[in-house]
Design a protein around this motif. Structure first.
Motif, mmCIF file in Angstrom:
data_model
loop_
_atom_site.group_PDB
_atom_site.id
_atom_site.type_symbol
_atom_site.label_atom_id
_atom_site.label_comp_id
_atom_site.label_asym_id
_atom_site.label_seq_id
_atom_site.Cartn_x
_atom_site.Cartn_y
_atom_site.Cartn_z
ATOM 1 N N LEU A 125 -17.753 59.944 40.947
ATOM 2 C CA LEU A 125 -19.062 60.550 40.699
ATOM 3 C C LEU A 125 -19.119 61.128 39.286
ATOM 4 C CD1 LEU A 125 -21.843 61.240 41.829
ATOM 5 C CD2 LEU A 125 -20.877 63.394 42.655
ATOM 6 N N LEU A 126 -18.060 61.781 38.861
ATOM 7 C CA LEU A 126 -18.016 62.336 37.506
ATOM 8 C C LEU A 126 -18.089 61.219 36.469
ATOM 9 C CD1 LEU A 126 -17.700 64.776 35.653
ATOM 10 C CD2 LEU A 126 -15.233 64.511 35.870
ATOM 11 N N LYS A 127 -17.342 60.148 36.703
ATOM 12 C CA LYS A 127 -17.355 59.006 35.782
ATOM 13 C C LYS A 127 -18.748 58.389 35.710
ATOM 14 C CE LYS A 127 -15.187 54.550 34.922
ATOM 15 N NZ LYS A 127 -14.275 53.531 35.386
ATOM 16 N N MET A 128 -19.360 58.193 36.870
ATOM 17 C CA MET A 128 -20.707 57.601 36.897
ATOM 18 C C MET A 128 -21.728 58.536 36.238
ATOM 19 S SD MET A 128 -20.852 55.841 40.666
ATOM 20 C CE MET A 128 -22.492 55.140 40.439
ATOM 21 N N THR A 129 -21.585 59.830 36.468
ATOM 22 C CA THR A 129 -22.504 60.803 35.866
ATOM 23 C C THR A 129 -22.409 60.737 34.352
ATOM 24 O OG1 THR A 129 -22.343 62.253 37.791
ATOM 25 C CG2 THR A 129 -23.102 63.255 35.733
ATOM 26 N N GLU A 189 -21.102 58.163 32.424
ATOM 27 C CA GLU A 189 -21.449 56.849 31.878
ATOM 28 C C GLU A 189 -22.916 56.494 32.052
ATOM 29 O OE1 GLU A 189 -18.791 54.087 33.775
ATOM 30 O OE2 GLU A 189 -17.097 54.676 32.518
ATOM 31 N N LEU A 190 -23.515 56.920 33.169
ATOM 32 C CA LEU A 190 -24.872 56.481 33.498
ATOM 33 C C LEU A 190 -25.922 57.583 33.348
ATOM 34 C CD1 LEU A 190 -24.018 54.476 36.752
ATOM 35 C CD2 LEU A 190 -24.155 53.613 34.405
ATOM 36 N N SER A 191 -25.496 58.769 32.956
ATOM 37 C CA SER A 191 -26.402 59.923 32.823
ATOM 38 C C SER A 191 -27.186 60.150 34.114
ATOM 39 C CB SER A 191 -27.366 59.722 31.649
ATOM 40 O OG SER A 191 -26.665 59.556 30.452
ATOM 41 N N LEU A 192 -26.457 60.303 35.210
ATOM 42 C CA LEU A 192 -27.095 60.513 36.510
ATOM 43 C C LEU A 192 -27.819 61.849 36.544
ATOM 44 C CD1 LEU A 192 -24.247 59.448 38.982
ATOM 45 C CD2 LEU A 192 -26.185 58.068 38.204
ATOM 46 N N GLN A 206 -29.711 62.141 41.844
ATOM 47 C CA GLN A 206 -28.901 60.941 42.042
ATOM 48 C C GLN A 206 -27.479 61.314 42.451
ATOM 49 O OE1 GLN A 206 -29.671 59.191 38.132
ATOM 50 N NE2 GLN A 206 -30.510 57.369 39.153
ATOM 51 N N GLN A 207 -26.931 62.350 41.829
ATOM 52 C CA GLN A 207 -25.582 62.795 42.181
ATOM 53 C C GLN A 207 -25.521 63.208 43.653
ATOM 54 O OE1 GLN A 207 -24.120 65.800 39.450
ATOM 55 N NE2 GLN A 207 -25.049 64.736 37.726
ATOM 56 N N ALA A 208 -26.537 63.937 44.090
ATOM 57 C CA ALA A 208 -26.575 64.393 45.484
ATOM 58 C C ALA A 208 -26.678 63.212 46.455
ATOM 59 C CB ALA A 208 -27.749 65.345 45.692
ATOM 60 N N LEU A 209 -27.427 62.182 46.077
ATOM 61 C CA LEU A 209 -27.564 60.997 46.927
ATOM 62 C C LEU A 209 -26.283 60.155 46.936
ATOM 63 C CD1 LEU A 209 -31.181 59.893 45.930
ATOM 64 C CD2 LEU A 209 -30.459 60.800 48.145
ATOM 65 N N PRO A 245 -33.028 50.645 36.896
ATOM 66 C CA PRO A 245 -32.669 49.353 36.297
ATOM 67 C C PRO A 245 -31.802 49.506 35.027
ATOM 68 C CG PRO A 245 -34.950 49.321 36.981
ATOM 69 C CD PRO A 245 -34.468 50.734 37.173
ATOM 70 N N ALA A 246 -32.102 50.494 34.212
ATOM 71 C CA ALA A 246 -31.308 50.715 32.999
ATOM 72 C C ALA A 246 -29.872 51.116 33.348
ATOM 73 C CB ALA A 246 -31.960 51.786 32.122
ATOM 74 N N GLN A 247 -29.720 51.975 34.356
ATOM 75 C CA GLN A 247 -28.384 52.389 34.784
ATOM 76 C C GLN A 247 -27.615 51.225 35.384
ATOM 77 O OE1 GLN A 247 -29.730 55.564 37.333
ATOM 78 N NE2 GLN A 247 -29.058 57.146 35.890
ATOM 79 N N LEU A 248 -28.307 50.352 36.099
ATOM 80 C CA LEU A 248 -27.657 49.172 36.667
ATOM 81 C C LEU A 248 -27.124 48.257 35.572
ATOM 82 C CD1 LEU A 248 -30.048 48.327 39.621
ATOM 83 C CD2 LEU A 248 -27.660 49.043 39.798
ATOM 84 N N GLU A 249 -27.879 48.109 34.488
ATOM 85 C CA GLU A 249 -27.429 47.285 33.354
ATOM 86 C C GLU A 249 -26.172 47.879 32.723
ATOM 87 O OE1 GLU A 249 -28.397 44.270 32.121
ATOM 88 O OE2 GLU A 249 -29.596 44.187 33.952
ATOM 89 N N ILE A 250 -26.177 49.192 32.534
ATOM 90 C CA ILE A 250 -25.002 49.860 31.955
ATOM 91 C C ILE A 250 -23.804 49.688 32.879
ATOM 92 C CG2 ILE A 250 -24.019 52.095 31.298
ATOM 93 C CD1 ILE A 250 -26.926 52.923 30.512
#
Length: 111
Positions: free
Chosen positions: A30-34, A36-39, A43-46, A88-93
């Motif tokens: 979760l920390l890595k995704m937050t 890299e993807l600017s969650l 989104q973090q809670a989900l 969609p932008a986060q999915l591309e990243i």
């Protein structure tokens, strides 16, 4: 007295750390995704319960290889849920990061 208070606080913090390490895989992801993807916080809670479930399934697959196939199917379903949360932008990243990691893994294998 100060030493006693310090010892109690130290013990309490270490036991909290030990409990957190059980969910370390999910929290780390979760920390890595937050990062890299600017969650967003929403989104973090989900994503947190989804990532925790994935972590549990991966651990179960390692401990019980006969569960691996069933767990793999469940993990794929959870991956779909993750994709539903991302923009969609986060999915591309995420896709670019996964391709980069895969390419780096192949390089390491050749060395």
């Amino acid at each position: 007295m100060k030493k006693l208070i310090f010892a109690v606080l130290l013990t309490a913090s270490l036991s909290g750390f030990a409990q957190d390490s059980k969910k370390g895989g999910a929290d780390k992801m979760l920390l890595k995704m937050t990062t890299e993807l600017s969650l967003t916080t929403d989104q973090q809670a989900l994503l947190k319960p989804i990532l925790e479930e994935q972590s549990i399934l991966r651990k179960d697959s390692k401990e019980n290889p006969d569960h691996a196939d069933a767990n793999k199917v469940k993990i794929k379903e959870l991956n779909k849920k993750v994709k539903e949360v991302l923009t969609p932008a986060q999915l591309e990243i995420q896709k670019a990061n996964m391709e980069k990691a895969k390419a780096e893994g192949k390089k390491e294998g050749k060395e």
